[in-house]
Design an enzyme around this catalytic site. Structure first.
Site, PDB file in Angstrom:
ATOM      1  N   MET A  30       0.840  -1.207   0.000  1.00  0.00           N
ATOM      2  CA  MET A  30       0.000   0.000   0.000  1.00  0.00           C
ATOM      3  C   MET A  30       0.875   1.257   0.000  1.00  0.00           C
ATOM      4  SD  MET A  30      -3.425  -0.962   2.040  1.00  0.00           S
ATOM      5  CE  MET A  30      -2.829  -0.780   3.683  1.00  0.00           C
ATOM      6  N   HIS A  34       9.037   1.073   3.345  1.00  0.00           N
ATOM      7  CA  HIS A  34      10.131   1.084   4.324  1.00  0.00           C
ATOM      8  C   HIS A  34      10.959  -0.174   4.097  1.00  0.00           C
ATOM      9  CE1 HIS A  34       7.587  -1.846   6.296  1.00  0.00           C
ATOM     10  NE2 HIS A  34       6.605  -0.972   6.380  1.00  0.00           N
ATOM     11  N   GLY A  36      11.033  -2.944   5.479  1.00  0.00           N
ATOM     12  CA  GLY A  36      10.274  -4.204   5.488  1.00  0.00           C
ATOM     13  C   GLY A  36       9.811  -4.551   4.080  1.00  0.00           C
ATOM     14  N   HIS A  37       9.249  -3.560   3.393  1.00  0.00           N
ATOM     15  CA  HIS A  37       8.813  -3.790   2.008  1.00  0.00           C
ATOM     16  C   HIS A  37      10.006  -4.148   1.119  1.00  0.00           C
ATOM     17  CE1 HIS A  37       5.572  -0.841   3.348  1.00  0.00           C
ATOM     18  NE2 HIS A  37       4.859  -1.875   2.958  1.00  0.00           N
ATOM     19  N   GLY A 148       4.590 -10.398   3.938  1.00  0.00           N
ATOM     20  CA  GLY A 148       5.350 -10.283   5.175  1.00  0.00           C
ATOM     21  C   GLY A 148       4.707 -11.053   6.317  1.00  0.00           C
ATOM     22  N   GLN A 154      -2.966 -12.275   7.731  1.00  0.00           N
ATOM     23  CA  GLN A 154      -3.155 -11.973   6.310  1.00  0.00           C
ATOM     24  C   GLN A 154      -2.397 -12.974   5.443  1.00  0.00           C
ATOM     25  OE1 GLN A 154      -2.922  -7.916   4.443  1.00  0.00           O
ATOM     26  NE2 GLN A 154      -0.827  -8.520   4.032  1.00  0.00           N
ATOM     27  N   SER A 187       4.168   1.199   7.816  1.00  0.00           N
ATOM     28  CA  SER A 187       3.906   2.516   7.216  1.00  0.00           C
ATOM     29  C   SER A 187       3.234   3.427   8.239  1.00  0.00           C
ATOM     30  CB  SER A 187       3.000   2.358   5.994  1.00  0.00           C
ATOM     31  OG  SER A 187       3.590   1.457   5.085  1.00  0.00           O
TER      32      SER A 187
HETATM   33  P1  AMP Z   1       1.400  -2.954   3.515  1.00  0.00           P
HETATM   34  O1  AMP Z   1       2.000  -1.929   2.587  1.00  0.00           O
HETATM   35  O2  AMP Z   1       1.431  -2.553   4.943  1.00  0.00           O
HETATM   36  O3  AMP Z   1       0.061  -3.439   3.035  1.00  0.00           O
HETATM   37  O4  AMP Z   1       2.363  -4.205   3.432  1.00  0.00           O
HETATM   38  C1  AMP Z   1       2.722  -4.781   2.218  1.00  0.00           C
HETATM   39  C2  AMP Z   1       3.490  -6.052   2.485  1.00  0.00           C
HETATM   40  O5  AMP Z   1       4.651  -5.737   3.252  1.00  0.00           O
HETATM   41  C3  AMP Z   1       2.681  -7.061   3.309  1.00  0.00           C
HETATM   42  O6  AMP Z   1       2.944  -8.360   2.813  1.00  0.00           O
HETATM   43  C4  AMP Z   1       3.225  -6.855   4.690  1.00  0.00           C
HETATM   44  O7  AMP Z   1       3.112  -8.003   5.507  1.00  0.00           O
HETATM   45  C5  AMP Z   1       4.679  -6.565   4.398  1.00  0.00           C
HETATM   46  N1  AMP Z   1       5.319  -5.866   5.518  1.00  0.00           N
HETATM   47  C6  AMP Z   1       4.855  -4.771   6.179  1.00  0.00           C
HETATM   48  N2  AMP Z   1       5.669  -4.438   7.206  1.00  0.00           N
HETATM   49  C7  AMP Z   1       6.673  -5.350   7.192  1.00  0.00           C
HETATM   50  C8  AMP Z   1       7.823  -5.576   8.008  1.00  0.00           C
HETATM   51  N3  AMP Z   1       8.108  -4.785   9.049  1.00  0.00           N
HETATM   52  N4  AMP Z   1       8.626  -6.628   7.718  1.00  0.00           N
HETATM   53  C9  AMP Z   1       8.348  -7.440   6.668  1.00  0.00           C
HETATM   54  N5  AMP Z   1       7.280  -7.289   5.853  1.00  0.00           N
HETATM   55  C10 AMP Z   1       6.445  -6.265   6.113  1.00  0.00           C
END
Ligand code: AMP
Length: 290
Positions: A30, A34, A36-37, A148, A154, A187
């Site tokens: 989304m 960061h 993590g992504h 993640g 999820q 995020s």
């Molecule tokens: P989001 O943008 O929050 O929808 O996350 C997109 C993807 O990044 C999802 O698969 C999340 O699980 C993963 N994600 C978000 N935060 C982290 C993190 N700290 N470490 C690893 N993956 C992450």
């Protein structure tokens, strides 16, 4: 790196890759990216020839309109990070095309994966997630998609859905990336003031203390939950949305913890919702717990 918006263009891009015999790995996000992504993109690069990242704040997975409105948007920085991480394409679909007037088709996973934790705390959330992920996969048609572990429920639901619907995409789950202080990257962390962030650290610290208590012999789930609550509720402005011990065997709530269990929690810190979990048999969370 190609930046694509129309569904037809994304479909054509993927078809070209597949015709050339290239494997596609997909990382749905989304935005407000960061590390993590980025770790997911790096993992994806090891699994395929071309990585597609989608950046789309999906309205159907937000149960709270204010949360949707406040979701951070940093597209230019996101594109630079994707380029740097070696993505081949970024797809930024438009809501007018994803959910045109008259849209009325949704995908839902039912059963134990969908009757607890975030599914109860955020009604309709996973229906929105499953719907958008199905739509994204239908257009990109990746060989593999990386999610993640941070969003454990999820990842389990999407994995189940992809298998149940024979979507033909392998779902891979990558570890949670944390800041050096232990807070799981999100995020939403951008919305925390320094004071709020200090309170939020009670979440990874509480989970780690509970994990240590489990390792020392405490198996009563209620006691483990109390340890997390004690770390968090000392602060004003912190509310626990849920905190539960769940077994990965059958995804059932467990009164007594064992090595198959995770301790998962969602909290509001000054109005910002954060989630995290720890596998009780797993590695330590790098927090100071003196
Ligand atoms: P989001 O943008 O929050 O929808 O996350 C997109 C993807 O990044 C999802 O698969 C999340 O699980 C993963 N994600 C978000 N935060 C982290 C993190 N700290 N470490 C690893 N993956 C992450």
């Amino acid at each position: 790196m190609d930046v694509i918006a129309p569904v037809a263009d994304m479909r054509a891009w993927s078809r070209q890759q597949l015709t050339a015999g290239r494997r596609i790995a997909f990382v749905p996000t989304m935005g407000a990216l960061h590390r993590g992504h980025i770790s997911l993109i790096e993992k994806a690069r090891t699994l395929a020839d071309a990585v597609v990242v989608s950046i789309y704040v999906n309205p159907t997975q937000f149960d709270n309109p204010e949360d949707l409105a406040k979701y951070p948007k940093t597209l230019e920085a996101d594109l630079a990070m994707c380029r740097e991480a070696g993505a081949a394409a970024v797809w930024t679909p438009e809501t007018a095309e994803m959910y045109p007037d008259g849209y009325c088709t949704f995908v839902e996973v039912v059963g134990p994966l969908s009757d607890k934790l975030c599914a109860v705390a955020r009604p309709g959330h996973f229906r929105g997630v499953c719907t958008v992920v199905t739509k994204l996969l239908a257009v990109v048609r990746p060989d593999v998609a990386v999610f993640g572990q941070k969003d454990l429920q999820q990842a389990l639901i999407v994995s189940r859905m992809a298998g149940d619907l024979n979507l033909g995409t392998e779902i891979v789950v990558a570890p949670t990336v944390r800041d050096p202080d232990g807070l799981a990257m999100s995020s939403r962390n951008r919305r925390l003031s320094p004071e709020s962030r200090a309170k939020a650290l009670g979440l990874p610290r509480g989970l780690e203390l509970a994990r240590q208590a489990y390792r020392a012999g405490q198996v009563t789930s209620m006691k483990l939950i109390e340890i997390v609550a004690e770390e968090l509720l000392v602060h004003e402005g912190v509310d626990i949305d849920y905190c539960d011990v769940v077994s990965l065997k059958g995804f059932a709530e467990a009164e007594h913890a064992d090595d198959a269990c995770v301790l998962a929690a969602a909290v509001f810190v000054d109005g910002v919702r954060l989630i995290d979990h720890v596998p009780l048999a797993g590695h330590a969370i790098p927090v100071k717990v003196d």
